[in-house]
Design a protein around this motif. Sequence first.
Motif, PDB file in Angstrom:
ATOM      1  N   UNK A  52      -8.512 -14.036   7.350  1.00 32.47           N
ATOM      2  CA  UNK A  52      -8.503 -12.596   7.172  1.00 32.47           C
ATOM      3  C   UNK A  52      -8.328 -12.273   5.703  1.00 32.47           C
ATOM      4  N   UNK A  53      -8.747 -11.082   5.351  1.00 43.33           N
ATOM      5  CA  UNK A  53      -8.646 -10.586   3.985  1.00 43.33           C
ATOM      6  C   UNK A  53      -7.898  -9.265   4.022  1.00 43.33           C
ATOM      7  N   UNK A  54      -6.917  -9.129   3.129  1.00 44.67           N
ATOM      8  CA  UNK A  54      -6.185  -7.882   2.947  1.00 44.67           C
ATOM      9  C   UNK A  54      -6.673  -7.257   1.645  1.00 44.67           C
ATOM     10  N   UNK A  55      -6.933  -5.966   1.697  1.00 45.57           N
ATOM     11  CA  UNK A  55      -7.370  -5.251   0.491  1.00 45.57           C
ATOM     12  C   UNK A  55      -6.248  -4.359  -0.018  1.00 45.57           C
ATOM     13  N   UNK A  56      -6.018  -4.443  -1.322  1.00 48.53           N
ATOM     14  CA  UNK A  56      -5.107  -3.533  -2.025  1.00 48.53           C
ATOM     15  C   UNK A  56      -5.823  -3.051  -3.270  1.00 48.53           C
ATOM     16  N   UNK A  57      -6.358  -1.851  -3.207  1.00 44.37           N
ATOM     17  CA  UNK A  57      -7.150  -1.340  -4.323  1.00 44.37           C
ATOM     18  C   UNK A  57      -8.391  -2.191  -4.489  1.00 44.37           C
ATOM     19  N   UNK A  58      -8.605  -2.697  -5.690  1.00 49.67           N
ATOM     20  CA  UNK A  58      -9.746  -3.574  -5.943  1.00 49.67           C
ATOM     21  C   UNK A  58      -9.391  -5.040  -5.785  1.00 49.67           C
ATOM     22  N   UNK A  59      -8.123  -5.349  -5.438  1.00 47.57           N
ATOM     23  CA  UNK A  59      -7.686  -6.731  -5.248  1.00 47.57           C
ATOM     24  C   UNK A  59      -7.815  -7.127  -3.775  1.00 47.57           C
ATOM     25  N   UNK A  60      -8.130  -8.407  -3.529  1.00 50.29           N
ATOM     26  CA  UNK A  60      -8.228  -8.931  -2.173  1.00 50.29           C
ATOM     27  C   UNK A  60      -7.440 -10.237  -2.079  1.00 50.29           C
ATOM     28  N   UNK A  61      -6.877 -10.469  -0.894  1.00 50.27           N
ATOM     29  CA  UNK A  61      -6.048 -11.643  -0.642  1.00 50.27           C
ATOM     30  C   UNK A  61      -6.494 -12.246   0.682  1.00 50.27           C
ATOM     31  N   UNK A  62      -6.838 -13.534   0.688  1.00 44.61           N
ATOM     32  CA  UNK A  62      -7.332 -14.181   1.891  1.00 44.61           C
ATOM     33  C   UNK A  62      -6.399 -15.266   2.390  1.00 44.61           C
ATOM     34  N   UNK A  63      -6.309 -15.387   3.723  1.00 40.49           N
ATOM     35  CA  UNK A  63      -5.448 -16.396   4.342  1.00 40.49           C
ATOM     36  C   UNK A  63      -6.081 -16.898   5.632  1.00 40.49           C
ATOM     37  N   UNK A  64      -5.721 -18.143   6.013  1.00 42.96           N
ATOM     38  CA  UNK A  64      -6.076 -18.618   7.342  1.00 42.96           C
ATOM     39  C   UNK A  64      -5.327 -17.774   8.355  1.00 42.96           C
ATOM     40  N   UNK A  65      -5.938 -17.536   9.482  1.00 43.56           N
ATOM     41  CA  UNK A  65      -5.309 -16.750  10.538  1.00 43.56           C
ATOM     42  C   UNK A  65      -4.480 -17.675  11.434  1.00 43.56           C
ATOM     43  N   UNK A  66      -3.451 -18.262  10.829  1.00 42.83           N
ATOM     44  CA  UNK A  66      -2.562 -19.187  11.548  1.00 42.83           C
ATOM     45  C   UNK A  66      -1.133 -18.936  11.076  1.00 42.83           C
ATOM     46  N   UNK A  67      -0.249 -18.648  12.006  1.00 44.08           N
ATOM     47  CA  UNK A  67       1.155 -18.474  11.664  1.00 44.08           C
ATOM     48  C   UNK A  67       1.779 -19.851  11.411  1.00 44.08           C
ATOM     49  N   UNK A  68       2.458 -20.055  10.284  1.00 44.96           N
ATOM     50  CA  UNK A  68       3.045 -21.368  10.003  1.00 44.96           C
ATOM     51  C   UNK A  68       4.223 -21.707  10.914  1.00 44.96           C
TER      52      UNK A  68
END
Length: 136
Positions: A52-68
């Motif tokens: 999944x990708x989270x958007x904050x303004x023009x910044x994006x942050x991507x992570x695996x969709x797995x809870x550690x």
Amino acid sequence: MADALSRPDPLLWRTRPRAPQPGTVLAPLDEIADGTAREFVFGRGTTVFSMFVVRRGDAVFGYLNICPHYSSPLNHRAGHFLNEDGSRIRCTMHFAEFRIEDGFGIAGAAQNCWLDPVPVHVENGTIVISRPGDLP
């Protein structure tokens, strides 16, 4: 998966089955509303790759969709990755919360654990999975 003792490896996601290639275009930035998140799925069945990708303004942050903590998807319902005010990533199965900027667990059962990152960036208005040369 990342653990509480070390920062996550930004290349670990490549070892997952069905992982997309670096340089893969995910979506136009304007298809994700500011302050929200969107899931991207590659493959199907037991070898599905979900991120999944989270958007904050023009910044994006991507992570695996797995809870550690629980090794299950973070979202119980499609598109639900953030807490009520959109300030943190939340596992909807057991309510652990993570910082958006780096995936560090700050509340709940996954406290002091890390989400596994999928490096992404915005290129010409489009969200792209980063190539090794794109990483800071």
